[in-house]
Design an enzyme around this catalytic site. Structure first.
Site, PDB file in Angstrom:
ATOM      1  N   ALA A  63       0.780  -1.304  -0.036  1.00  0.00           N
ATOM      2  CA  ALA A  63      -0.018   0.097  -0.094  1.00  0.00           C
ATOM      3  C   ALA A  63       0.988   1.186   0.041  1.00  0.00           C
ATOM      4  CB  ALA A  63      -0.940  -0.013   1.394  1.00  0.00           C
ATOM      5  N   GLY A 107       1.058  -5.389   0.542  1.00  0.00           N
ATOM      6  CA  GLY A 107      -0.219  -5.574  -0.330  1.00  0.00           C
ATOM      7  C   GLY A 107       0.434  -6.225  -1.951  1.00  0.00           C
ATOM      8  N   GLU A 110       0.558  -9.763  -1.452  1.00  0.00           N
ATOM      9  CA  GLU A 110      -0.925 -10.082  -1.463  1.00  0.00           C
ATOM     10  C   GLU A 110      -1.528  -9.978  -2.954  1.00  0.00           C
ATOM     11  OE1 GLU A 110      -1.735  -7.177   1.644  1.00  0.00           O
ATOM     12  OE2 GLU A 110      -2.590  -8.931   3.128  1.00  0.00           O
ATOM     13  N   GLU A 130       4.055  -5.829   7.346  1.00  0.00           N
ATOM     14  CA  GLU A 130       2.874  -4.948   8.086  1.00  0.00           C
ATOM     15  C   GLU A 130       3.239  -4.890   9.619  1.00  0.00           C
ATOM     16  OE1 GLU A 130       2.249  -7.345   5.857  1.00  0.00           O
ATOM     17  OE2 GLU A 130       0.746  -6.428   4.244  1.00  0.00           O
TER      18      GLU A 130
HETATM   19  N1  DAK Z   1       4.420   3.441   0.107  1.00  0.00           N
HETATM   20  C1  DAK Z   1       4.863   4.841  -0.005  1.00  0.00           C
HETATM   21  N2  DAK Z   1       5.979   4.838  -0.532  1.00  0.00           N
HETATM   22  C2  DAK Z   1       7.006   3.734  -0.576  1.00  0.00           C
HETATM   23  C3  DAK Z   1       6.809   2.574  -0.403  1.00  0.00           C
HETATM   24  C4  DAK Z   1       5.305   2.352   0.038  1.00  0.00           C
HETATM   25  N3  DAK Z   1       4.936   1.125   0.464  1.00  0.00           N
HETATM   26  N4  DAK Z   1       7.711   1.598  -0.424  1.00  0.00           N
HETATM   27  C5  DAK Z   1       8.521   2.369  -0.941  1.00  0.00           C
HETATM   28  N5  DAK Z   1       8.344   3.816  -1.056  1.00  0.00           N
HETATM   29  C6  DAK Z   1       9.107   5.049  -1.509  1.00  0.00           C
HETATM   30  C7  DAK Z   1      10.159   5.407  -0.537  1.00  0.00           C
HETATM   31  O1  DAK Z   1       9.425   6.306   0.583  1.00  0.00           O
HETATM   32  C8  DAK Z   1      11.153   6.060  -1.287  1.00  0.00           C
HETATM   33  O2  DAK Z   1      10.564   7.206  -1.550  1.00  0.00           O
HETATM   34  P1  DAK Z   1      11.735   8.865  -1.576  1.00  0.00           P
HETATM   35  O3  DAK Z   1      12.149   8.738  -0.197  1.00  0.00           O
HETATM   36  O4  DAK Z   1      12.655   8.440  -2.635  1.00  0.00           O
HETATM   37  O5  DAK Z   1      10.524   9.790  -1.704  1.00  0.00           O
HETATM   38  C9  DAK Z   1      11.087   5.169  -2.667  1.00  0.00           C
HETATM   39  O6  DAK Z   1       9.909   4.391  -2.714  1.00  0.00           O
HETATM   40  C10 DAK Z   1      12.144   4.324  -2.672  1.00  0.00           C
HETATM   41  O7  DAK Z   1      12.058   3.573  -1.606  1.00  0.00           O
HETATM   42  P2  DAK Z   1      13.568   3.358  -0.474  1.00  0.00           P
HETATM   43  O8  DAK Z   1      14.410   4.570  -0.703  1.00  0.00           O
HETATM   44  O9  DAK Z   1      13.000   2.781   0.843  1.00  0.00           O
HETATM   45  O10 DAK Z   1      14.107   2.070  -1.323  1.00  0.00           O
HETATM   46  P3  DAK Z   1      15.122   0.926  -0.485  1.00  0.00           P
HETATM   47  O11 DAK Z   1      15.599   0.100  -1.788  1.00  0.00           O
HETATM   48  O12 DAK Z   1      15.975   1.465   0.377  1.00  0.00           O
HETATM   49  O13 DAK Z   1      14.165   0.080   0.325  1.00  0.00           O
HETATM   50  C11 DAK Z   1      11.862  -1.300   0.624  1.00  0.00           C
HETATM   51  C12 DAK Z   1      13.080  -0.614  -0.401  1.00  0.00           C
HETATM   52  C13 DAK Z   1      10.879  -1.812  -0.199  1.00  0.00           C
HETATM   53  C14 DAK Z   1      12.686  -2.652   1.616  1.00  0.00           C
HETATM   54  C15 DAK Z   1      11.434  -0.077   1.411  1.00  0.00           C
HETATM   55  O14 DAK Z   1      10.890   0.858   0.795  1.00  0.00           O
HETATM   56  C16 DAK Z   1      10.280  -0.356   2.230  1.00  0.00           C
HETATM   57  O15 DAK Z   1      10.435  -0.986   3.491  1.00  0.00           O
HETATM   58  N6  DAK Z   1       9.020  -0.136   1.874  1.00  0.00           N
HETATM   59  C17 DAK Z   1       7.770  -0.306   2.425  1.00  0.00           C
HETATM   60  C18 DAK Z   1       7.164  -1.725   2.418  1.00  0.00           C
HETATM   61  C19 DAK Z   1       6.172  -1.941   3.431  1.00  0.00           C
HETATM   62  O16 DAK Z   1       6.188  -1.711   4.667  1.00  0.00           O
HETATM   63  N7  DAK Z   1       5.025  -2.404   2.713  1.00  0.00           N
HETATM   64  C20 DAK Z   1       3.906  -2.814   3.323  1.00  0.00           C
HETATM   65  C21 DAK Z   1       2.843  -1.630   3.363  1.00  0.00           C
HETATM   66  S1  DAK Z   1       1.367  -1.964   4.324  1.00  0.00           S
HETATM   67  C22 DAK Z   1      -5.784  -3.721   2.062  1.00  0.00           C
HETATM   68  C23 DAK Z   1      -5.315  -3.684   1.099  1.00  0.00           C
HETATM   69  C24 DAK Z   1      -4.091  -3.632   0.983  1.00  0.00           C
HETATM   70  C25 DAK Z   1      -3.235  -3.443   2.327  1.00  0.00           C
HETATM   71  C26 DAK Z   1      -3.814  -3.318   3.382  1.00  0.00           C
HETATM   72  C27 DAK Z   1      -5.195  -3.324   3.369  1.00  0.00           C
HETATM   73  N8  DAK Z   1      -7.410  -3.653   2.135  1.00  0.00           N
HETATM   74  C28 DAK Z   1      -8.115  -4.400   0.860  1.00  0.00           C
HETATM   75  C29 DAK Z   1      -8.272  -3.586   3.482  1.00  0.00           C
HETATM   76  C30 DAK Z   1      -1.748  -3.269   2.114  1.00  0.00           C
HETATM   77  C31 DAK Z   1      -1.000  -2.833   3.161  1.00  0.00           C
HETATM   78  C32 DAK Z   1       0.543  -2.966   3.072  1.00  0.00           C
HETATM   79  O17 DAK Z   1       0.926  -3.162   2.021  1.00  0.00           O
END
Ligand code: DAK
Length: 256
Positions: A63, A107, A110, A130
């Site tokens: 997300a 996501g 997922e 998450e």
């Molecule tokens: N959201 C927003 N921006 C993101 C992002 C994300 N999930 N992932 C990466 N970015 C952005 C970073 O902020 C960065 O932006 P700037 O700082 O350059 O502006 C850019 O993408 C590059 O990322 P990094 O600099 O962090 O790159 P790295 O290679 O150092 O790290 C990484 C990559 C994938 C390990 C890291 O970015 C990371 O940990 N990202 C977050 C991953 C995460 O926590 N994902 C889960 C999110 S919760 C639902 C439907 C869906 C969902 C829930 C409910 N329903 C139907 C009810 C889904 C929930 C989720 O996915």
């Protein structure tokens, strides 16, 4: 620029998530475009298999945390109604091959699991991180991952947020194939073309039957399989397949 790029290569189509600057974070806008693209392809009989992919670095990092979660409350999340969009992806009947390169997190993982087959580049990394945001998977992760890899592996992955590389994902049954990075998209497309050449009605009933295995009792699943099996004896494609075998020729299926 569009958040989703569709390339037709009938009888297959490639749908590419296209927010590379945020690792294809699944914003509402991207999800809306994705649903529209998939539904349009699904209603076109010329498309028999879809490849859903991202870019080299990311299938999708989940997300969009910044736009969707920072200010979010239970009520605003409810109003966003993400679930309806995800259900519409789930209802697509044309088989979807998720071709994962780089990150498939939260996501993103997922979304891959909503697809029918997952294949990976050797660079792929899957995970449900998450827990580190103080939440849990919300788009089916606790259910589909558990039904796919079993309770004890799913529990470890969901409670720790640990990422799984392509080889481990293959070993635990999350991906069907790991392809070399250099050829991975072509390999995924070749798989899609193989499926696209199969009899479409049988493909559809097979995907439904396999899905029912994850969503019902053994008796109900066997009943669905049995009825689908008999039904296929009414199709021209069954005549074609059997005739081609008997006469030692290649079958040509028409979806009838
Ligand atoms: N959201 C927003 N921006 C993101 C992002 C994300 N999930 N992932 C990466 N970015 C952005 C970073 O902020 C960065 O932006 P700037 O700082 O350059 O502006 C850019 O993408 C590059 O990322 P990094 O600099 O962090 O790159 P790295 O290679 O150092 O790290 C990484 C990559 C994938 C390990 C890291 O970015 C990371 O940990 N990202 C977050 C991953 C995460 O926590 N994902 C889960 C999110 S919760 C639902 C439907 C869906 C969902 C829930 C409910 N329903 C139907 C009810 C889904 C929930 C989720 O996915």
């Amino acid at each position: 620029m569009s958040n989703v790029i569709v390339t037709r290569e009938d009888p297959i189509a490639v749908v590419q998530l296209n927010r590379p600057e945020v690792l294809n974070a699944l914003s509402e806008g991207l999800l809306d475009e994705l649903v529209a693209a998939l539904e349009a392809l699904d209603s076109d009989d010329a498309v028999r298999c879809i490849v859903l992919t991202g870019n080299e670095k990311a299938f999708a990092a989940g997300a969009d945390i910044k736009t969707q979660f920072v200010e979010a409350t239970p009520i605003s999340m409810l109003k966003q109604d993400l679930t309806t969009r995800w259900e519409r992806v789930r209802k697509i009947r044309t088989p979807i091959v998720a071709a994962v390169s780089g990150y498939a997190l939260g996501g993103g993982c997922e979304l891959a699991m909503v697809c029918d087959i997952i294949v990976a580049s050797e660079t792929a990394q899957f995970g449900q991180p998450e827990i580190d945001l103080g939440i849990i998977p919300g788009a089916g992760g606790t259910q589909r991952l558990t039904r796919t890899v079993g309770k004890y592996v799913a529990m470890e992955l969901i409670l720790t947020g640990r990422r799984v590389k392509a080889d481990e994902a293959k070993a635990i049954g999350l991906v069907a194939h790991v392809y070399p990075a250099a050829t991975f998209l072509e390999d995924a497309k070749a798989l899609a073309r193989t499926i696209a050449a199969k009899p479409p009605v049988a493909v559809r009933l097979a995907t439904e039957a396999v899905d029912i295995a994850l969503n019902s009792t053994l008796d109900a699943g066997l009943e669905f399989e049995r009825r689908s099996f008999y039904l296929l004896f009414a199709t021209e494609d069954k005549q074609e397949g059997v005739d081609a075998f008997v006469n030692k020729r290649k079958p040509v299926f028409k979806g009838r």
